[in-house]
Design a protein around this motif. Sequence first.
Motif, mmCIF file in Angstrom:
data_model
loop_
_atom_site.group_PDB
_atom_site.id
_atom_site.type_symbol
_atom_site.label_atom_id
_atom_site.label_comp_id
_atom_site.label_asym_id
_atom_site.label_seq_id
_atom_site.Cartn_x
_atom_site.Cartn_y
_atom_site.Cartn_z
ATOM 1 N N ALA A 118 0.845 -1.202 0.000
ATOM 2 C CA ALA A 118 0.000 0.000 0.000
ATOM 3 C C ALA A 118 0.875 1.245 0.000
ATOM 4 O O ALA A 118 1.845 1.337 0.754
ATOM 5 N N THR A 119 0.506 2.202 -0.841
ATOM 6 C CA THR A 119 1.242 3.461 -0.960
ATOM 7 C C THR A 119 0.531 4.543 -0.151
ATOM 8 O O THR A 119 -0.672 4.758 -0.315
ATOM 9 N N VAL A 120 1.295 5.205 0.706
ATOM 10 C CA VAL A 120 0.756 6.264 1.565
ATOM 11 C C VAL A 120 0.377 7.472 0.709
ATOM 12 O O VAL A 120 1.089 7.840 -0.223
ATOM 13 N N THR A 121 -0.771 8.054 1.037
ATOM 14 C CA THR A 121 -1.226 9.247 0.327
ATOM 15 C C THR A 121 -0.189 10.363 0.496
ATOM 16 O O THR A 121 0.261 10.628 1.623
ATOM 17 N N PRO A 122 0.229 11.012 -0.610
ATOM 18 C CA PRO A 122 1.201 12.108 -0.502
ATOM 19 C C PRO A 122 0.724 13.162 0.509
ATOM 20 O O PRO A 122 -0.451 13.509 0.551
ATOM 21 N N THR A 181 0.662 12.711 3.702
ATOM 22 C CA THR A 181 0.222 12.035 4.921
ATOM 23 C C THR A 181 1.430 11.439 5.623
ATOM 24 O O THR A 181 2.288 10.828 4.995
ATOM 25 N N THR A 182 1.494 11.625 6.935
ATOM 26 C CA THR A 182 2.576 11.044 7.719
ATOM 27 C C THR A 182 2.071 9.764 8.354
ATOM 28 O O THR A 182 1.022 9.758 9.001
ATOM 29 N N LEU A 183 2.804 8.687 8.165
ATOM 30 C CA LEU A 183 2.438 7.399 8.735
ATOM 31 C C LEU A 183 3.678 6.802 9.380
ATOM 32 O O LEU A 183 4.718 6.674 8.732
ATOM 33 N N ALA A 184 3.563 6.454 10.660
ATOM 34 C CA ALA A 184 4.697 5.873 11.383
ATOM 35 C C ALA A 184 5.192 4.621 10.668
ATOM 36 O O ALA A 184 4.392 3.803 10.200
ATOM 37 N N HIS A 185 6.491 4.480 10.597
ATOM 38 C CA HIS A 185 7.158 3.316 10.018
ATOM 39 C C HIS A 185 6.938 3.170 8.516
ATOM 40 O O HIS A 185 7.005 2.058 7.993
ATOM 41 N N ALA A 186 6.682 4.255 7.828
ATOM 42 C CA ALA A 186 6.517 4.200 6.373
ATOM 43 C C ALA A 186 7.505 5.163 5.719
ATOM 44 O O ALA A 186 7.128 5.973 4.883
ATOM 45 N N ASP A 187 8.783 5.039 6.111
ATOM 46 C CA ASP A 187 9.821 5.935 5.579
ATOM 47 C C ASP A 187 9.884 5.930 4.057
ATOM 48 O O ASP A 187 10.124 6.950 3.448
ATOM 49 N N GLY A 188 9.658 4.785 3.428
ATOM 50 C CA GLY A 188 9.743 4.690 1.974
ATOM 51 C C GLY A 188 8.469 5.095 1.265
ATOM 52 O O GLY A 188 8.387 5.010 0.052
ATOM 53 N N GLY A 189 7.432 5.491 2.018
ATOM 54 C CA GLY A 189 6.180 5.910 1.395
ATOM 55 C C GLY A 189 5.215 4.777 1.129
ATOM 56 O O GLY A 189 4.165 4.990 0.530
ATOM 57 N N SER A 190 5.567 3.562 1.583
ATOM 58 C CA SER A 190 4.653 2.434 1.414
ATOM 59 C C SER A 190 4.849 1.442 2.555
ATOM 60 O O SER A 190 5.839 1.507 3.283
ATOM 61 N N VAL A 191 3.883 0.551 2.685
ATOM 62 C CA VAL A 191 3.955 -0.517 3.674
ATOM 63 C C VAL A 191 3.605 -1.836 2.986
ATOM 64 O O VAL A 191 2.905 -1.849 1.975
ATOM 65 N N THR A 192 4.097 -2.923 3.530
ATOM 66 C CA THR A 192 3.789 -4.258 3.026
ATOM 67 C C THR A 192 2.838 -4.916 4.009
ATOM 68 O O THR A 192 3.073 -4.884 5.213
ATOM 69 N N CYS A 193 1.759 -5.495 3.476
ATOM 70 C CA CYS A 193 0.716 -6.053 4.339
ATOM 71 C C CYS A 193 0.470 -7.519 4.002
ATOM 72 O O CYS A 193 0.440 -7.891 2.830
#
Length: 150
Positions: free
Chosen positions: A121-125, A127-139
């Motif tokens: 999942a790609t974080v909305t530009p 938006t700050t999300l903890a532990h998403a330094d690269g701008g995405s998370v793996t789920c």
Amino acid sequence: MKTALHRNFAGLLALAAVLAGTLACALSGDYPAPTVTPAPTVVVTTYEGAFDCNGIENGLGAYTGRLTFAPQPDVSWTSGPGGGATAGTYDFDPTGSVFTFRAGFVFDSALYDANTDSLVATVTPGTTLAHADGGSVTCVRSQPGITGPG
């Protein structure tokens, strides 16, 4: 009395007989047919349900939160263990296995892999999300107490 030549000739005849027998078996088809390994079967029948997400912060992996898909169009995000939930809506394109989240949600898109039952999942530009330094998370599919909190 046998000479060395006779012994060598006898050995060569024995070797030729073994090779001829082996060749005859190979040509006659007396060997097992090759087996075909079937392609892996996709077990997952739906993307609906909860996924535990992990990201990277300062080079270390860390739990980010839980993304839960209800029947389209409802989705929710719960930040970290015990964090607050955010509701949103989504569209899913089964052709490309792409989620598009509607405005105001934590993520703007995600790519689903039915073979591994996981998504990125790609974080909305903006938006700050903890532990998403690269701008995405793996789920991955949630297994409470294993992939995330219980």
